[in-house]
Design a protein around this motif. Structure first.
Motif, PDB file in Angstrom:
ATOM      1  N   ASP A 101       0.851  -1.192   0.000  1.00  0.00           N
ATOM      2  CA  ASP A 101       0.000   0.000   0.000  1.00  0.00           C
ATOM      3  C   ASP A 101       0.891   1.248   0.000  1.00  0.00           C
ATOM      4  OD1 ASP A 101      -2.242  -1.664  -0.066  1.00  0.00           O
ATOM      5  OD2 ASP A 101      -2.379  -1.747   2.115  1.00  0.00           O
ATOM      6  N   SER A 102       0.717   2.146   0.953  1.00  0.00           N
ATOM      7  CA  SER A 102       1.543   3.359   0.983  1.00  0.00           C
ATOM      8  C   SER A 102       2.736   3.220   1.931  1.00  0.00           C
ATOM      9  CB  SER A 102       0.690   4.555   1.395  1.00  0.00           C
ATOM     10  OG  SER A 102       0.214   4.372   2.708  1.00  0.00           O
ATOM     11  N   TYR A 103       3.014   2.024   2.384  1.00  0.00           N
ATOM     12  CA  TYR A 103       4.130   1.772   3.297  1.00  0.00           C
ATOM     13  C   TYR A 103       5.293   1.121   2.557  1.00  0.00           C
ATOM     14  CZ  TYR A 103       0.355   2.316   6.698  1.00  0.00           C
ATOM     15  OH  TYR A 103      -0.716   2.790   7.409  1.00  0.00           O
ATOM     16  N   ALA A 104       6.495   1.487   2.987  1.00  0.00           N
ATOM     17  CA  ALA A 104       7.703   0.891   2.422  1.00  0.00           C
ATOM     18  C   ALA A 104       8.489   0.237   3.561  1.00  0.00           C
ATOM     19  CB  ALA A 104       8.553   1.957   1.752  1.00  0.00           C
ATOM     20  N   PHE A 105       9.001  -0.956   3.297  1.00  0.00           N
ATOM     21  CA  PHE A 105       9.758  -1.708   4.291  1.00  0.00           C
ATOM     22  C   PHE A 105      11.080  -2.152   3.682  1.00  0.00           C
ATOM     23  CE2 PHE A 105       5.263  -2.309   5.021  1.00  0.00           C
ATOM     24  CZ  PHE A 105       5.126  -2.030   6.366  1.00  0.00           C
ATOM     25  N   ILE A 106      12.160  -2.006   4.440  1.00  0.00           N
ATOM     26  CA  ILE A 106      13.438  -2.567   4.025  1.00  0.00           C
ATOM     27  C   ILE A 106      13.542  -3.899   4.759  1.00  0.00           C
ATOM     28  CG2 ILE A 106      15.940  -2.315   3.991  1.00  0.00           C
ATOM     29  CD1 ILE A 106      14.474  -0.272   2.244  1.00  0.00           C
ATOM     30  N   VAL A 107      13.707  -4.971   3.968  1.00  0.00           N
ATOM     31  CA  VAL A 107      13.721  -6.321   4.527  1.00  0.00           C
ATOM     32  C   VAL A 107      15.039  -7.002   4.178  1.00  0.00           C
ATOM     33  CG1 VAL A 107      12.576  -8.576   4.540  1.00  0.00           C
ATOM     34  CG2 VAL A 107      11.216  -6.501   4.266  1.00  0.00           C
ATOM     35  N   ASN A 108      15.693  -7.529   5.193  1.00  0.00           N
ATOM     36  CA  ASN A 108      16.877  -8.356   4.972  1.00  0.00           C
ATOM     37  C   ASN A 108      16.370  -9.788   4.854  1.00  0.00           C
ATOM     38  OD1 ASN A 108      19.024 -10.286   5.832  1.00  0.00           O
ATOM     39  ND2 ASN A 108      20.244  -8.408   5.876  1.00  0.00           N
ATOM     40  N   THR A 109      16.377 -10.319   3.627  1.00  0.00           N
ATOM     41  CA  THR A 109      15.800 -11.641   3.398  1.00  0.00           C
ATOM     42  C   THR A 109      16.691 -12.759   3.913  1.00  0.00           C
ATOM     43  OG1 THR A 109      16.699 -11.773   1.161  1.00  0.00           O
ATOM     44  CG2 THR A 109      14.484 -10.856   1.400  1.00  0.00           C
ATOM     45  N   ARG A 110      17.985 -12.509   4.041  1.00  0.00           N
ATOM     46  CA  ARG A 110      18.886 -13.544   4.560  1.00  0.00           C
ATOM     47  C   ARG A 110      18.539 -13.870   6.008  1.00  0.00           C
ATOM     48  NH1 ARG A 110      24.241 -11.689   3.434  1.00  0.00           N
ATOM     49  NH2 ARG A 110      23.938 -12.596   1.390  1.00  0.00           N
ATOM     50  N   ASN A 111      18.242 -12.820   6.796  1.00  0.00           N
ATOM     51  CA  ASN A 111      17.901 -13.004   8.208  1.00  0.00           C
ATOM     52  C   ASN A 111      16.403 -12.992   8.455  1.00  0.00           C
ATOM     53  OD1 ASN A 111      20.653 -13.061   8.882  1.00  0.00           O
ATOM     54  ND2 ASN A 111      20.716 -10.836   8.954  1.00  0.00           N
ATOM     55  N   ASN A 112      15.629 -12.749   7.395  1.00  0.00           N
ATOM     56  CA  ASN A 112      14.168 -12.721   7.491  1.00  0.00           C
ATOM     57  C   ASN A 112      13.690 -11.682   8.506  1.00  0.00           C
ATOM     58  OD1 ASN A 112      12.198 -13.877   5.958  1.00  0.00           O
ATOM     59  ND2 ASN A 112      11.690 -15.454   7.435  1.00  0.00           N
ATOM     60  N   ILE A 113      14.249 -10.468   8.383  1.00  0.00           N
ATOM     61  CA  ILE A 113      13.929  -9.426   9.351  1.00  0.00           C
ATOM     62  C   ILE A 113      13.630  -8.105   8.642  1.00  0.00           C
ATOM     63  CG2 ILE A 113      16.339  -8.732   9.732  1.00  0.00           C
ATOM     64  CD1 ILE A 113      15.579  -8.543  12.746  1.00  0.00           C
ATOM     65  N   VAL A 114      12.603  -7.403   9.139  1.00  0.00           N
ATOM     66  CA  VAL A 114      12.276  -6.071   8.643  1.00  0.00           C
ATOM     67  C   VAL A 114      13.206  -5.103   9.363  1.00  0.00           C
ATOM     68  CG1 VAL A 114      10.502  -4.289   8.459  1.00  0.00           C
ATOM     69  CG2 VAL A 114       9.876  -6.698   8.224  1.00  0.00           C
ATOM     70  N   VAL A 115      13.981  -4.355   8.582  1.00  0.00           N
ATOM     71  CA  VAL A 115      14.986  -3.458   9.148  1.00  0.00           C
ATOM     72  C   VAL A 115      14.381  -2.109   9.510  1.00  0.00           C
ATOM     73  CG1 VAL A 115      17.192  -2.314   8.695  1.00  0.00           C
ATOM     74  CG2 VAL A 115      16.796  -4.637   7.856  1.00  0.00           C
ATOM     75  N   THR A 116      13.528  -1.571   8.623  1.00  0.00           N
ATOM     76  CA  THR A 116      12.885  -0.292   8.902  1.00  0.00           C
ATOM     77  C   THR A 116      11.573  -0.186   8.131  1.00  0.00           C
ATOM     78  OG1 THR A 116      13.258   2.087   9.173  1.00  0.00           O
ATOM     79  CG2 THR A 116      14.003   1.104   7.092  1.00  0.00           C
ATOM     80  N   ALA A 117      10.767   0.780   8.531  1.00  0.00           N
ATOM     81  CA  ALA A 117       9.465   1.002   7.897  1.00  0.00           C
ATOM     82  C   ALA A 117       9.283   2.494   7.650  1.00  0.00           C
ATOM     83  CB  ALA A 117       8.351   0.488   8.804  1.00  0.00           C
ATOM     84  N   VAL A 118       8.687   2.810   6.496  1.00  0.00           N
ATOM     85  CA  VAL A 118       8.462   4.203   6.117  1.00  0.00           C
ATOM     86  C   VAL A 118       7.010   4.351   5.694  1.00  0.00           C
ATOM     87  CG1 VAL A 118       9.141   6.029   4.510  1.00  0.00           C
ATOM     88  CG2 VAL A 118      10.860   4.412   5.344  1.00  0.00           C
ATOM     89  N   ALA A 119       6.352   5.411   6.198  1.00  0.00           N
ATOM     90  CA  ALA A 119       4.963   5.698   5.814  1.00  0.00           C
ATOM     91  C   ALA A 119       4.957   6.570   4.569  1.00  0.00           C
ATOM     92  CB  ALA A 119       4.233   6.383   6.960  1.00  0.00           C
ATOM     93  N   GLY A 120       3.787   6.714   3.952  1.00  0.00           N
ATOM     94  CA  GLY A 120       3.636   7.445   2.700  1.00  0.00           C
ATOM     95  C   GLY A 120       4.130   8.876   2.706  1.00  0.00           C
ATOM     96  N   GLY A 121       3.999   9.604   3.809  1.00  0.00           N
ATOM     97  CA  GLY A 121       4.379  11.006   3.842  1.00  0.00           C
ATOM     98  C   GLY A 121       5.836  11.250   4.191  1.00  0.00           C
ATOM     99  N   ASP A 122       6.575  10.225   4.545  1.00  0.00           N
ATOM    100  CA  ASP A 122       7.969  10.376   4.974  1.00  0.00           C
ATOM    101  C   ASP A 122       8.912  10.487   3.784  1.00  0.00           C
ATOM    102  OD1 ASP A 122       7.109  10.154   7.595  1.00  0.00           O
ATOM    103  OD2 ASP A 122       7.472   7.997   7.690  1.00  0.00           O
ATOM    104  N   ASP A 123      10.180  10.766   4.096  1.00  0.00           N
ATOM    105  CA  ASP A 123      11.216  10.803   3.053  1.00  0.00           C
ATOM    106  C   ASP A 123      11.214   9.502   2.277  1.00  0.00           C
ATOM    107  OD1 ASP A 123      12.066  13.315   3.776  1.00  0.00           O
ATOM    108  OD2 ASP A 123      13.647  12.562   5.104  1.00  0.00           O
ATOM    109  N   LYS A 124      11.471   9.617   0.993  1.00  0.00           N
ATOM    110  CA  LYS A 124      11.419   8.422   0.152  1.00  0.00           C
ATOM    111  C   LYS A 124      12.747   8.196  -0.559  1.00  0.00           C
ATOM    112  CE  LYS A 124       6.523   8.651  -0.347  1.00  0.00           C
ATOM    113  NZ  LYS A 124       5.565   9.607  -0.774  1.00  0.00           N
ATOM    114  N   VAL A 125      13.826   8.203   0.205  1.00  0.00           N
ATOM    115  CA  VAL A 125      15.151   7.906  -0.329  1.00  0.00           C
ATOM    116  C   VAL A 125      15.604   6.611   0.321  1.00  0.00           C
ATOM    117  CG1 VAL A 125      17.542   8.670  -0.517  1.00  0.00           C
ATOM    118  CG2 VAL A 125      15.688  10.339  -0.651  1.00  0.00           C
ATOM    119  N   PHE A 126      15.909   5.609  -0.518  1.00  0.00           N
ATOM    120  CA  PHE A 126      16.322   4.305  -0.010  1.00  0.00           C
ATOM    121  C   PHE A 126      17.701   3.979  -0.568  1.00  0.00           C
ATOM    122  CE2 PHE A 126      11.708   4.349  -0.392  1.00  0.00           C
ATOM    123  CZ  PHE A 126      11.347   4.072   0.921  1.00  0.00           C
ATOM    124  N   THR A 127      18.612   3.606   0.306  1.00  0.00           N
ATOM    125  CA  THR A 127      19.965   3.251  -0.117  1.00  0.00           C
ATOM    126  C   THR A 127      20.284   1.831   0.310  1.00  0.00           C
ATOM    127  OG1 THR A 127      20.903   4.127   1.926  1.00  0.00           O
ATOM    128  CG2 THR A 127      20.770   5.645   0.057  1.00  0.00           C
TER     129      THR A 127
END
Length: 135
Positions: A101-127
């Motif tokens: 939906d309007s949420y973005a999640f950075i997921v480390n698939t090797r460890n199966n863990i969500v690293v961070t979460a971003v809502a729709g109105g927040d900064d949208k720069v992912f590195t």
């Protein structure tokens, strides 16, 4: 000296005698399975087991971001997040951006863990990501 030489087989003859497949089985495996093949099969079985049994976990940082940004995920959204992470893992992506939906999640698939979460109105720069799944 000549007599001793004739009483022994050559290395090639001994190798062919000792390395012939017997066709015997041990625990469903033939004796002739290579060590490398057995290790690869065990690694794949372990990977399949981990993928099937461990749902995504949220890091302390990700939990803080969920609270700070008032992100309340429904069961359907969590299911889609898990499905997106599984797709990323199948494609070989380790650090993945998964959009739900309007949420973005950075997921480390090797460890199966969500690293961070971003809502729709927040900064949208992912590195430092290998790929993205939008779903």
């Amino acid at each position: 000296m000549n007599q001793i030489k004739n009483s022994f087989s050559s290395i090639e003859q001994m190798t062919s005698k000792l390395c012939q497949p017997t066709g015997k089985t041990s625990g469903g495996r033939t004796v002739q399975d290579s060590f490398e093949h057995i290790l690869l099969r065990q690694k794949q079985e372990r990977k399949n087991l981990e993928t099937e049994t461990s749902p995504l976990r949220f890091s302390k940082h990700a939990n803080e971001r969920l609270l700070d940004r008032s992100i309340d995920l429904s069961e359907e959204q969590v299911r889609r997040l898990n499905a997106g992470a599984a797709k990323a893992q199948q494609k070989g992506i380790v650090e993945s951006l998964v959009m739900v939906d309007s949420y973005a999640f950075i997921v480390n698939t090797r460890n199966n863990i969500v690293v961070t979460a971003v809502a729709g109105g927040d900064d949208k720069v992912f590195t430092n990501i290998d790929g993205a799944v939008i779903g």
